[in-house]
Design a protein around this motif. Structure first.
Motif, PDB file in Angstrom:
ATOM      1  N   LYS A 197      40.504  29.132  30.732  1.00 61.28           N
ATOM      2  CA  LYS A 197      41.261  29.882  31.749  1.00 61.28           C
ATOM      3  C   LYS A 197      41.567  31.185  31.450  1.00 61.28           C
ATOM      4  N   ASP A 198      41.378  31.641  30.220  1.00 60.07           N
ATOM      5  CA  ASP A 198      41.684  33.189  29.800  1.00 60.07           C
ATOM      6  C   ASP A 198      40.816  33.914  30.738  1.00 60.07           C
ATOM      7  N   LEU A 199      41.508  35.245  30.810  1.00 61.14           N
ATOM      8  CA  LEU A 199      40.923  36.329  31.749  1.00 61.14           C
ATOM      9  C   LEU A 199      40.336  37.420  31.114  1.00 61.14           C
ATOM     10  N   LEU A 200      39.140  37.633  31.264  1.00 60.12           N
ATOM     11  CA  LEU A 200      38.356  38.971  30.998  1.00 60.12           C
ATOM     12  C   LEU A 200      38.880  40.158  31.600  1.00 60.12           C
ATOM     13  N   LEU A 201      39.429  41.127  30.831  1.00 59.57           N
ATOM     14  CA  LEU A 201      39.750  42.419  31.500  1.00 59.57           C
ATOM     15  C   LEU A 201      38.385  43.030  31.772  1.00 59.57           C
ATOM     16  N   LEU A 202      38.601  43.653  32.950  1.00 61.80           N
ATOM     17  CA  LEU A 202      37.466  44.576  33.789  1.00 61.80           C
ATOM     18  C   LEU A 202      37.637  45.838  33.330  1.00 61.80           C
ATOM     19  N   LEU A 203      36.756  46.413  32.246  1.00 68.60           N
ATOM     20  CA  LEU A 203      36.974  47.366  31.627  1.00 68.60           C
ATOM     21  C   LEU A 203      36.025  48.595  32.264  1.00 68.60           C
ATOM     22  N   ASN A 204      35.442  48.386  33.112  1.00 68.91           N
ATOM     23  CA  ASN A 204      34.437  49.443  33.689  1.00 68.91           C
ATOM     24  C   ASN A 204      34.486  49.657  35.170  1.00 68.91           C
ATOM     25  N   ALA A 205      35.865  49.202  35.823  1.00 64.63           N
ATOM     26  CA  ALA A 205      36.304  49.195  37.146  1.00 64.63           C
ATOM     27  C   ALA A 205      37.059  49.986  37.691  1.00 64.63           C
TER      28      ALA A 205
ATOM     29  N   LYS B  73      38.961  55.614  48.443  1.00 58.68           N
ATOM     30  CA  LYS B  73      37.605  55.118  48.791  1.00 58.68           C
ATOM     31  C   LYS B  73      36.881  54.611  47.622  1.00 58.68           C
ATOM     32  N   GLU B  74      37.468  55.318  46.459  1.00 56.44           N
ATOM     33  CA  GLU B  74      36.869  55.133  44.924  1.00 56.44           C
ATOM     34  C   GLU B  74      37.316  53.891  44.449  1.00 56.44           C
ATOM     35  N   SER B  75      38.683  53.486  44.835  1.00 57.39           N
ATOM     36  CA  SER B  75      39.300  52.234  44.066  1.00 57.39           C
ATOM     37  C   SER B  75      38.847  51.401  45.110  1.00 57.39           C
ATOM     38  N   LEU B  76      38.803  51.312  46.355  1.00 59.48           N
ATOM     39  CA  LEU B  76      38.028  50.292  47.028  1.00 59.48           C
ATOM     40  C   LEU B  76      36.624  49.751  46.463  1.00 59.48           C
ATOM     41  N   GLU B  77      35.863  51.048  46.520  1.00 59.51           N
ATOM     42  CA  GLU B  77      34.362  50.500  46.136  1.00 59.51           C
ATOM     43  C   GLU B  77      34.108  50.101  44.366  1.00 59.51           C
ATOM     44  N   THR B  78      34.793  50.815  43.701  1.00 59.94           N
ATOM     45  CA  THR B  78      34.557  50.682  42.435  1.00 59.94           C
ATOM     46  C   THR B  78      35.395  49.492  41.635  1.00 59.94           C
ATOM     47  N   ASN B  79      36.500  49.198  42.135  1.00 62.64           N
ATOM     48  CA  ASN B  79      37.447  48.259  41.577  1.00 62.64           C
ATOM     49  C   ASN B  79      37.532  47.159  42.332  1.00 62.64           C
ATOM     50  N   HIS B  80      38.418  47.254  43.504  1.00 61.21           N
ATOM     51  CA  HIS B  80      38.830  45.957  44.644  1.00 61.21           C
ATOM     52  C   HIS B  80      37.416  45.376  44.886  1.00 61.21           C
ATOM     53  N   PHE B  81      36.266  46.040  45.522  1.00 63.61           N
ATOM     54  CA  PHE B  81      35.200  45.395  45.801  1.00 63.61           C
ATOM     55  C   PHE B  81      34.288  44.985  44.763  1.00 63.61           C
ATOM     56  N   ALA B  82      34.263  45.985  43.917  1.00 65.14           N
ATOM     57  CA  ALA B  82      33.383  45.591  42.693  1.00 65.14           C
ATOM     58  C   ALA B  82      33.914  44.229  41.961  1.00 65.14           C
ATOM     59  N   GLY B  83      35.328  44.067  41.884  1.00 69.02           N
ATOM     60  CA  GLY B  83      35.822  43.005  41.219  1.00 69.02           C
ATOM     61  C   GLY B  83      35.467  41.634  41.978  1.00 69.02           C
ATOM     62  N   GLY B  84      35.614  41.635  43.080  1.00 67.10           N
ATOM     63  CA  GLY B  84      34.914  40.671  43.932  1.00 67.10           C
ATOM     64  C   GLY B  84      33.616  40.321  43.685  1.00 67.10           C
TER      65      GLY B  84
ATOM     66  N   PRO C 179      35.322  38.984  23.103  1.00 61.73           N
ATOM     67  CA  PRO C 179      35.820  40.458  24.044  1.00 61.73           C
ATOM     68  C   PRO C 179      37.425  40.262  24.369  1.00 61.73           C
ATOM     69  N   TYR C 180      37.804  41.307  24.956  1.00 58.95           N
ATOM     70  CA  TYR C 180      39.325  41.227  25.411  1.00 58.95           C
ATOM     71  C   TYR C 180      39.484  40.434  26.664  1.00 58.95           C
ATOM     72  N   ARG C 181      40.290  39.558  26.072  1.00 60.66           N
ATOM     73  CA  ARG C 181      40.901  38.391  27.153  1.00 60.66           C
ATOM     74  C   ARG C 181      42.520  37.967  27.089  1.00 60.66           C
TER      75      ARG C 181
ATOM     76  N   GLY D 225      45.218  47.094  41.795  1.00 60.88           N
ATOM     77  CA  GLY D 225      43.802  46.931  41.130  1.00 60.88           C
ATOM     78  C   GLY D 225      43.617  45.474  40.881  1.00 60.88           C
ATOM     79  N   PHE D 226      42.261  45.468  40.737  1.00 57.03           N
ATOM     80  CA  PHE D 226      41.534  44.174  40.159  1.00 57.03           C
ATOM     81  C   PHE D 226      41.482  44.240  38.718  1.00 57.03           C
ATOM     82  N   PHE D 227      42.161  43.488  38.055  1.00 50.45           N
ATOM     83  CA  PHE D 227      42.419  43.684  36.539  1.00 50.45           C
ATOM     84  C   PHE D 227      41.490  42.716  35.642  1.00 50.45           C
ATOM     85  N   ALA D 228      41.200  41.463  36.313  1.00 50.03           N
ATOM     86  CA  ALA D 228      40.762  40.565  35.060  1.00 50.03           C
ATOM     87  C   ALA D 228      40.220  39.419  35.939  1.00 50.03           C
ATOM     88  N   LEU D 229      39.376  38.661  35.356  1.00 50.82           N
ATOM     89  CA  LEU D 229      38.825  37.323  35.859  1.00 50.82           C
ATOM     90  C   LEU D 229      38.746  36.251  34.896  1.00 50.82           C
TER      91      LEU D 229
END
Length: 484
Positions: A272-280, A96-107, A337-339, A261-265
């Motif tokens: 087109k470089d991808l910012l790492l999501l460091l709080n997800a 539940k935690e990975s869905l809410e704070t990672n996969h859904f949060a990344g979207g 930042p970290y891309r 997981g949802f890692f970067a966007l």
């Protein structure tokens, strides 16, 4: 997003210790003393880095319903993907935690970032066209598994159906052919503003929809279509196809996600470089790649990475993965930042369509085909045939035989069937030739690979024939040399 850019190290420290605290009373947490860990160095020294194969026994116990193994409580969902060397599928725990704070949060961050870059966008007044996988129940264990997209759709609040098309019922259909027609019939009636999905599958759907409607481009169907959020595989081979059917210029934004997981966007419009999501919910570590080798003892946290180096990605997640090697490699193009850019895999692979063929898959299938046809293989390599217009993709192989097959058609058929048997993602793409046509196999002339390696200055025991490639970097020159 500003916190990620401005306070990356603080965010990563918080994620690590939040995860350690949450799992301190699990079996894994007690075994490695999570409650007593006070620094990253202690975490690194106590907890081993693991591959899926090494972690699989714990995952299987969790799939059978055992609780508190590596995350508190019972885990009910497992995302199914391929890529393991000793089984047809991997099953990645989804909490539940990975869905809410990672996969859904990344979207959510993906859409928020787009709004920031395009304040005049109308996509929030339009529909998002999505493609979900089938969600099946693993009856024996009474836990659910399916594609990550299906798990997410099944767990989204009901009101999100008002924002997405097709609806939940169609999105979770299992039969791809029936589903394809149902999606096309549904989405042509919607006012679509954006697309989200894997480029190969989405292209199949879009071409099918154009054919079904008789329209010449996507904007004749959806005048307000403006952006495609894509991930899962490289977009480079597909961009021309999308440009050709778009009708007018579209925005393309890349995301970097997987079952784990949802890692970067992509957080910039042009870059087109991808910012790492460091709080997800994910704590990242990186192992420097030295050639094709990696030394787990050299794993470093994000503050110690260097620009331009290739690193294997190691994850600690609130989905219950602890120092888990995901199999991807990245190269840092910015640390403030970290891309990153995704540079490949820790193993040779073909993943042009989301099929994740690894060298072990190819070797098992080739052995089966050789045994059935009396063949002996000296050397081989494989790569993708990319989609062109409405043409499906495929894999192309060139094989130098010590002893040729007694029936080449049977060799190809056996190889294809065995790959489907041992790799569920390849099987899905090959289903009724929906995304991938049957493989194309060429018999090489004698000494082709020797001559090719010599031509490249790669003779010698330290140089190996590259078995798989995600581009046509090796296949094209080999085919040309084979004809000379």
């Amino acid at each position: 997003m500003e916190l990620i850019r401005n306070k990356p190290l603080e965010l990563q420290q918080k994620v690590l210790f939040d995860n350690l605290k949450a799992a301190s009373q699990t079996q894994y947490g007690i075994k490695y003393g999570f409650a007593d860990i006070k620094s990253y160095e202690e975490f690194r020294d106590r907890v081993p880095i693991v591959s899926y194969e090494e972690y699989q026994p714990e995952i299987e116990r969790a799939r059978k319903g055992e609780e508190n193994i590596f995350w508190p409580g019972k885990i009910s969902w497992f995302a199914k993907s391929s890529g393991t060397t000793n089984a047809k599928s991997k099953f990645i725990p989804i909490t539940k935690e990975s869905l809410e704070t990672n996969h859904f949060a990344g979207g959510k961050m993906m859409f928020a970032n787009y709004l920031e870059k395009h304040p005049d966008t109308k996509i929030f007044k339009r529909k998002n066209l999505r493609i979900g996988g089938s969600a099946d129940i693993y009856q024996e264990y009474e836990t659910k598994f399916g594609d990550l997209s299906a798990i997410m759709i099944d767990n989204l609040p009901f009101w999100t159906d008002f924002m997405n098309t097709p609806n939940r019922e169609i999105s979770l259909m299992s039969d791809w052919e029936v589903k394809l027609d149902a999606i096309a019939s549904s989405v042509v009636k919607a006012n679509v503003g954006c697309l989200t999905g894997v480029p190969s599958w989405m292209l199949v759907l879009l071409n099918y929809t154009l054919d079904k409607t008789g329209k010449s481009n996507l904007h004749e169907i959806w005048p307000d279509l403006e952006v495609f959020f894509h991930g899962g595989i490289s977009f480079t081979p597909y961009k021309e196809n999308y440009d050709a059917i778009a009708g007018k210029p579209m925005q393309y934004y890349e995301i970097y996600n997987a079952s784990e997981g949802f890692f970067a966007l992509q957080d910039q419009k042009e870059n087109k470089d991808l910012l790492l999501l460091l709080n997800a919910g994910i704590f990242f570590e990186f192992i420097p790649m030295e050639g094709n080798a990696l030394d787990q003892r050299k794993a470093v946290p994000i503050e110690d990475v260097e620009l331009g180096k290739n690193y294997a990605v190691v994850l600690t997640t609130n989905g219950g993965l602890w120092r888990y090697m995901v199999g991807d490699t990245v190269r840092f193009v910015s640390v403030a930042p970290y891309r990153v850019v995704v540079s490949g895999r820790t193993k040779h692979f073909i993943n042009a369509f989301g099929e994740e063929i690894i060298i072990e898959n190819a070797e098992v299938a080739l052995k089966e085909a050789s045994n059935k046809t009396g063949a002996t293989i000296k050397d081989f390599t494989g790569g993708p045939i990319f989609m062109q217009g409405t043409e499906k993709g495929a894999h192309e192989w060139i094989i130098e035989f010590e002893k040729a097959p007694n029936n080449m058609d049977l060799f190809v058929e056996t190889f294809d069937k065995k790959l489907q048997e041992i790799n569920s993602d390849y099987e899905a793409k090959r289903y009724n030739n929906m995304t991938l046509n049957a493989p194309v196999i060429h018999a090489a002339r004698p000494d082709l690979f020797y001559d090719w390696m010599k031509e490249r200055g790669k003779l010698g025991g330290q140089n190996k024939v590259p078995r798989l490639c995600n581009t046509r970097e090796f296949i094209d020159p080999l085919l040309k040399l084979n004809q000379s």
